[in-house]
Scaffold this active site. Structure first.
Site, PDB file in Angstrom:
ATOM      1  N   ALA A  66       0.690  -0.887  -0.080  1.00 35.55           N
ATOM      2  CA  ALA A  66      -0.110  -0.211   0.099  1.00 35.55           C
ATOM      3  C   ALA A  66       1.005   1.150  -0.153  1.00 35.55           C
ATOM      4  O   ALA A  66       1.868   1.427   0.581  1.00 35.55           O
ATOM      5  CB  ALA A  66      -0.729  -0.542   1.651  1.00 35.55           C
ATOM      6  N   GLY A 117      -0.006  -5.925  -0.434  1.00 36.87           N
ATOM      7  CA  GLY A 117      -1.659  -5.777  -1.721  1.00 36.87           C
ATOM      8  C   GLY A 117      -0.172  -6.021  -3.393  1.00 36.87           C
ATOM      9  O   GLY A 117      -1.335  -6.797  -3.741  1.00 36.87           O
ATOM     10  N   GLU A 120      -0.813 -10.162  -2.165  1.00 31.39           N
ATOM     11  CA  GLU A 120      -2.084 -10.358  -2.085  1.00 31.39           C
ATOM     12  C   GLU A 120      -2.050 -10.250  -4.005  1.00 31.39           C
ATOM     13  O   GLU A 120      -3.718 -11.004  -4.686  1.00 31.39           O
ATOM     14  CB  GLU A 120      -3.195  -9.034  -1.455  1.00 31.39           C
ATOM     15  CG  GLU A 120      -3.284  -9.283  -0.404  1.00 31.39           C
ATOM     16  CD  GLU A 120      -3.963  -8.172   0.610  1.00 31.39           C
ATOM     17  OE1 GLU A 120      -3.638  -7.218   0.486  1.00 31.39           O
ATOM     18  OE2 GLU A 120      -4.602  -8.592   1.452  1.00 31.39           O
ATOM     19  N   GLU A 142       1.509  -6.069   7.322  1.00 35.10           N
ATOM     20  CA  GLU A 142       0.113  -5.602   7.032  1.00 35.10           C
ATOM     21  C   GLU A 142       0.017  -5.459   9.038  1.00 35.10           C
ATOM     22  O   GLU A 142      -0.418  -4.224   9.347  1.00 35.10           O
ATOM     23  CB  GLU A 142      -1.586  -6.020   6.604  1.00 35.10           C
ATOM     24  CG  GLU A 142      -0.987  -4.960   5.625  1.00 35.10           C
ATOM     25  CD  GLU A 142      -1.106  -6.064   4.351  1.00 35.10           C
ATOM     26  OE1 GLU A 142      -0.134  -7.709   5.079  1.00 35.10           O
ATOM     27  OE2 GLU A 142      -0.971  -6.215   3.747  1.00 35.10           O
TER      28      GLU A 142
END
Ligand code: NAD
Length: 720
Positions: A66, A117, A120, A142
């Site tokens: 992120a 992310g 992900e 995170e």
């Protein structure tokens, strides 16, 4: 076509999506990139000529996660409209879900680091191949910013590798090397660097089937899931107990990760992703993640990049560094500086002491080599940069000299003069003193404008902070160039104006003092220590006083009294320290006894005799009140430091408190702590504490005025 993704379709109908954010050194999830990724996926899905797509990166790393600065806007938005925030949170998750269910196969060619992310995205691909790039790591970190992997990470990882293997990765936010990721099953394959795109292509050509295992009928989470599966139940029972022990309910993210995995793995993927997004939104609403993002990442990065360094001053590259005193601190400073490529002259009063200082680096480097983290030849090069000596002549040509001799004014003055006689006009002289005011020490210097404090923390190789102490005559150029040195050795600097105890020792002192004061009041010492730890302090105030030694605390008090004369006001804890050092001869851990006993064959424990010296009061305070006193006094003292100009920025106060003495990270630091409570409420509570426990809790007019105006220390994330 796209600015962040290069979209290339070849003759065989394979699309390669190369992520490359032009103005960034690493790919991160910006709104533009997310939107373009969505469009690219739709384009792949809609084109009948496309057989499948490879996702890779045009940079050394894959996608680093992120954009934490962008998250700040989300934190603010969430406060206004929770439903809208939930939709925003879900949007990226839905894009990835669309990718894995659009009917076309996607393969991730993970050429470098894939975090948060970034990983992900890869997890939502039908196939993942990682390059065996020595610098690459894969992980879901995170939790370290108080969040959870909110784009399917808490659902796909357990479905791939099972609960037992996936939970620690998410709860600790640890990353793994590509080969380990392949071994764990996070990626299908690890190939030599440079071959990943070809491997992804080969898989795509051979695998038109684009269904994820969890979308196939009869899918079961490897190793089992749910409240009825004995192994899964055990994982959750033991896991939640361990979390409670470690996080002491101060950090909501680990529990939310656990809950998201528990609830999500017993329902189909679409429902699971909705559950995950709910928990993510809940975390966004909690001040903890906002505090952690602000201080541990956004502001720390600013400090690391010297955001406030004067731009007019030429950058200083320290090529040759002198260190006076090869003791504990000097040896540590030599290590971090040699690691940064600097030639280090390590000087002590006799050669054996200087060699011993170098030996410290030898020991550390040996361990690094043994752990396989560095080649022997590189370690040898680093060690060869440290030159132990007794001769001041060798300081000639040093860009910077740091003294770390005994904490004694006369000795420091003597070495300053001797060193300066060898130095050029532009060289900087720095003192690593922990207690002596820099302006006073600078009197021994020929060039006080080139004299500065560089206050390191012990052990130097592990502690990330350096307080840069500005004396009365220190020039702007000296500050800027001292900052260059701190950045070069990869430490985080905060700039502090000269004052007794500087910033960190001064505020830290209020914590230990409050512990001693409570002991004298008859508060059960176990309650003091445990309440502190439950509030998130790494070590109780009595234990940490033992560690720095009561002896040192007493010496500092005596020296301060001598220096300040009539103006000196002893702290409430001082009589306790005096009694332990002077009457009881219990001077701290190094001396074998202090507030604690240190038996050779058993763990340390509070000295049973404490109860005789300070009998327990009949009425004990509750643990919350004890914790409140311990945290409030530190926050209040930080506010005083800001008021007095000892620190100039709230963010320095926060960074210094977490990285300097371990103020709980979930608070975002001492001043974020006040903002989270709300400055008005904080001031009111301080007034109440002052009435009960003494004037040290009394807020100043400056703080009260600030509270009246409802003016927080940080623009966002504060209650008024
Ligand atoms: P130390 O006793 O381990 O080392 C001091 C070294 O200086 C010794 O090796 C000694 O031989 C050498 N020395 C003494 N006089 C000298 C002289 N005239 N010329 C050359 N070398 C001389 O002490 P330390 O813990 O490394 O502390 C050094 C300085 O750093 C002190 O000012 C201390 O206040 C400060 N400091 C210490 C800590 C800490 O946690 N220990 C933290 C921050 C700052």
């Amino acid at each position: 076509m796209f600015e962040t993704i290069d979209y290339q379709k070849d003759a065989e109908g394979i699309v390669t999506l190369t992520i490359d954010l032009k103005d960034r050194s690493m790919n991160v999830l910006t709104p533009q990139f997310v939107s373009e990724l969505s469009q690219a996926i739709e384009q792949v899905a809609a084109d009948d000529a496309v057989k499948g797509a490879i996702i890779t990166s045009g940079k050394d790393s894959f996608v680093a996660g992120a954009d934490l600065k962008g998250l700040d806007a989300l934190f603010v938005a969430v406060k206004d409209d929770v439903a809208e925030a939930f939709d925003k949170v879900r949007s990226f998750s839905l894009i990835l879900r669309r990718m894995e269910t659009c009917g076309k196969p996607f393969a991730a060619a993970i050429n470098g680091t894939a975090l948060g992310g970034g990983l992900e995205i890869a997890l939502a691909c039908h196939y993942r191949v990682a390059a065996d790039n020595p610098k690459a790591v894969l992980g879901l970190p995170e939790v370290q910013v108080g969040l959870l992997p909110g784009a399917g990470g808490t659902q796909r990882l357990p479905r791939l590798i099972g609960l037992e293997a996936s939970l620690p990765l998410m709860l600790q936010g640890k990353h793994v090397a590509p080969a380990k990721a392949a071994e764990l099953g996070i990626v299908h394959k690890c190939v030599p660097a440079g071959e990943e795109v070809a491997a992804a292509r080969a898989w795509l050509t051979a695998s038109p089937d684009a269904e994820q295992p969890w979308d196939k009928k009869g899918f079961k989470v490897p190793g089992g899931a749910g409240a009825m599966h004995p192994k899964a139940v055990q994982t959750f029972m033991v896991g939640t107990a361990m979390l409670a022990k470690e996080a002491r309910h101060n950090y909501p993210a680990p529990i939310s990760i656990m809950a998201s995995v528990f609830e999500g793995t017993i329902v189909p993927m679409d429902t699971a992703l909705k559950i995950e997004a709910r928990y993510f939104t809940k975390l966004l609403l909690d001040p903890v993640s906002h505090n952690m993002v602000r201080t541990l990442f956004v502001n720390k990065q600013k400090a690391d990049k010297l955001a406030y360094r004067s731009a007019d001053v030429p950058r200083l590259e320290v090529r040759k560094l002198g260190i006076l005193g090869a003791g504990m601190m000097g040896a540590g400073i030599a290590y971090v500086s040699a690691m940064a490529g600097q030639q280090v002259v390590l000087l002590d009063t006799d050669q054996a002491a200087a060699e011993k200082g170098k030996g410290y680096s030898e020991g550390l480097l040996k361990k690094v080599v043994e752990r396989g983290k560095m080649a022997q030849s590189k370690a040898a090069d680093i060690l060869a940069r440290i030159h132990p000596t007794v001769s001041y002549d060798e300081l000639e040509g040093c860009d910077l000299v740091i003294e770390a001799v005994f904490e004694n004014r006369e000795i420091k003055a003597d070495v300053t003069a001797k060193a300066e006689s060898q130095l050029g006009e532009q060289a900087i002289f720095a003192s690593n003193t922990s207690t002596l005011p820099i302006s006073g020490l600078a009197q021994a210097s020929r060039r006080p404008e080139r004299f500065i404090g560089l206050h390191f923390f012990s052990p130097v190789d592990k502690m990330p902070l350096v307080e840069v102490i500005v004396g009365e005559k220190t020039s702007e150029a000296t500050i800027a160039q001292a900052l260059d040195y701190v950045a070069a050795i990869r430490k985080t600097p905060i700039v502090v104006n000269d004052s007794r105890g500087f910033y960190t020792s001064r505020v830290f002192g209020t914590y230990t003092n409050e512990g001693a004061a409570m002991l004298a009041e008859g508060v059960n010492p176990a309650l003091i220590e445990n309440a502190a730890k439950f509030a998130g302090m790494p070590v109780g105030p009595l234990a940490v006083t033992d560690e720095v030694t009561l002896d040192l605390a007493w010496k500092v008090a005596v020296q301060t009294r001598k220096d300040m004369g009539e103006k000196y006001e002893p702290s409430v804890g001082e009589p306790v320290i005096r009694k332990f050092v002077e009457e009881l001869d219990r001077k701290g851990k190094r001396f074998g006894k202090g507030f604690y006993d240190y038996p050779a064959d058993a763990p340390k424990h509070l000295w049973p005799g404490l109860a005789e010296v300070y009998p327990h009061a009949e009425k004990q305070p509750d643990a919350d009140e004890v914790a409140q006193r311990l945290l409030y006094i530190q926050a209040l003292e930080t506010a005083r430091c800001l008021e007095e100009g000892v620190i100039s920025r709230a963010e320095d106060g926060d960074i210094g408190s977490i990285f300097g003495w371990g103020f709980p990270p979930y608070t975002g630091g001492t001043l974020s702590f006040i903002d989270t409570i709300g400055i008005r409420k904080f001031v009111k509570e301080c007034e109440r504490l002052a009435r009960r426990h003494g004037k040290r809790f009394r807020p100043s007019k400056w703080l009260k005025d600030r509270a009246k105006r409802g003016e927080p220390f940080h623009a966002s994330g504060a209650k008024s």
